[in-house]
Design an enzyme around this catalytic site. Sequence first.
Site, short mmCIF file in Angstrom:
data_model
loop_
_atom_site.label_atom_id
_atom_site.label_comp_id
_atom_site.label_asym_id
_atom_site.label_seq_id
_atom_site.Cartn_x
_atom_site.Cartn_y
_atom_site.Cartn_z
CE1 TYR A 147 4.56 -0.22 8.67
CE2 TYR A 147 2.29 -0.94 8.98
CZ TYR A 147 3.60 -1.21 8.62
OH TYR A 147 3.95 -2.46 8.20
CG HIS A 157 11.72 -0.47 4.91
ND1 HIS A 157 10.72 -0.96 4.10
CD2 HIS A 157 12.88 -0.96 4.42
CE1 HIS A 157 11.27 -1.73 3.16
NE2 HIS A 157 12.58 -1.73 3.33
CG LEU A 158 7.02 4.56 6.94
CD1 LEU A 158 5.58 4.19 6.63
CD2 LEU A 158 7.14 6.05 7.25
O1 CA2 Z 1 8.04 -0.07 7.48
C1 CA2 Z 1 7.82 0.07 6.27
O2 CA2 Z 1 7.92 1.12 5.69
C2 CA2 Z 1 7.33 -1.15 5.49
O3 CA2 Z 1 7.86 -1.06 4.17
C3 CA2 Z 1 5.81 -1.06 5.45
C4 CA2 Z 1 5.17 -2.25 4.78
C5 CA2 Z 1 5.70 -3.57 5.36
O4 CA2 Z 1 5.19 -4.66 4.60
C6 CA2 Z 1 7.21 -3.63 5.34
O5 CA2 Z 1 7.61 -4.83 5.95
C7 CA2 Z 1 7.79 -2.45 6.09
C8 CA2 Z 1 3.67 -2.22 4.97
C9 CA2 Z 1 3.02 -1.02 4.40
C10 CA2 Z 1 1.58 -1.08 4.75
O6 CA2 Z 1 1.24 0.10 5.44
C11 CA2 Z 1 0.10 0.13 6.16
C12 CA2 Z 1 -0.21 1.32 6.73
C13 CA2 Z 1 -1.34 1.42 7.49
C14 CA2 Z 1 -2.17 0.31 7.66
C15 CA2 Z 1 -1.84 -0.88 7.08
C16 CA2 Z 1 -0.70 -0.97 6.31
#
Ligand code: CA2
Length: 149
Positions: free
Chosen positions: A23, A100-101
């Site tokens: 991320y 989404h990121l």
């Molecule tokens: O890629 C994205 O933006 C997502 O929406 C991010 C979600 C994931 O469940 C999707 O599949 C894709 C997860 C967000 C959690 O972000 C974190 C950031 C740092 C550490 C842990 C989780």
Amino acid sequence: MPDIHVLNGPNLNLLGSREPAVYGTTTLAQIEASLRAKASTRGFGVVFRQSNHEGDLVQWIQEAGAVGAPVILNAAGYTHTSIALADAIMGSGARVIEVHLSNVHGREEFRRHSFISAVAEGVILGFGPKSYDLALDVLMSGGEKNGNS
Ligand code: CA2
């Protein structure tokens, strides 16, 4: 034009502190600051929110729909599970760009399905924080629907 609502789902408050390989190192607060700065140069306001609770997101989508405010939505994990969020988008008539990121299609199989995509106007993913920027560009340029829905 009403404020642009940027709604963020569960765990996005952890951005920048964990999983930088997936991320990146940009925090959600930095994404917010960057969007606010960019929007203000064009005279747009931004309502920026994050919640770890599905009901909050449902409520905020309904609120945006009620005032005709466009939404940039990163529903995070709820993307792949939430009929309630899809219903909120359909029921409120909110104009939603899904972002989404990460490129969810290059990751685990369970991330390949989104309940949001079918009811969103468009989807931008895989560009890190720039995914949000691109969505903002679309909304500020008055981007029109492409006729698919
Ligand atoms: O890629 C994205 O933006 C997502 O929406 C991010 C979600 C994931 O469940 C999707 O599949 C894709 C997860 C967000 C959690 O972000 C974190 C950031 C740092 C550490 C842990 C989780």
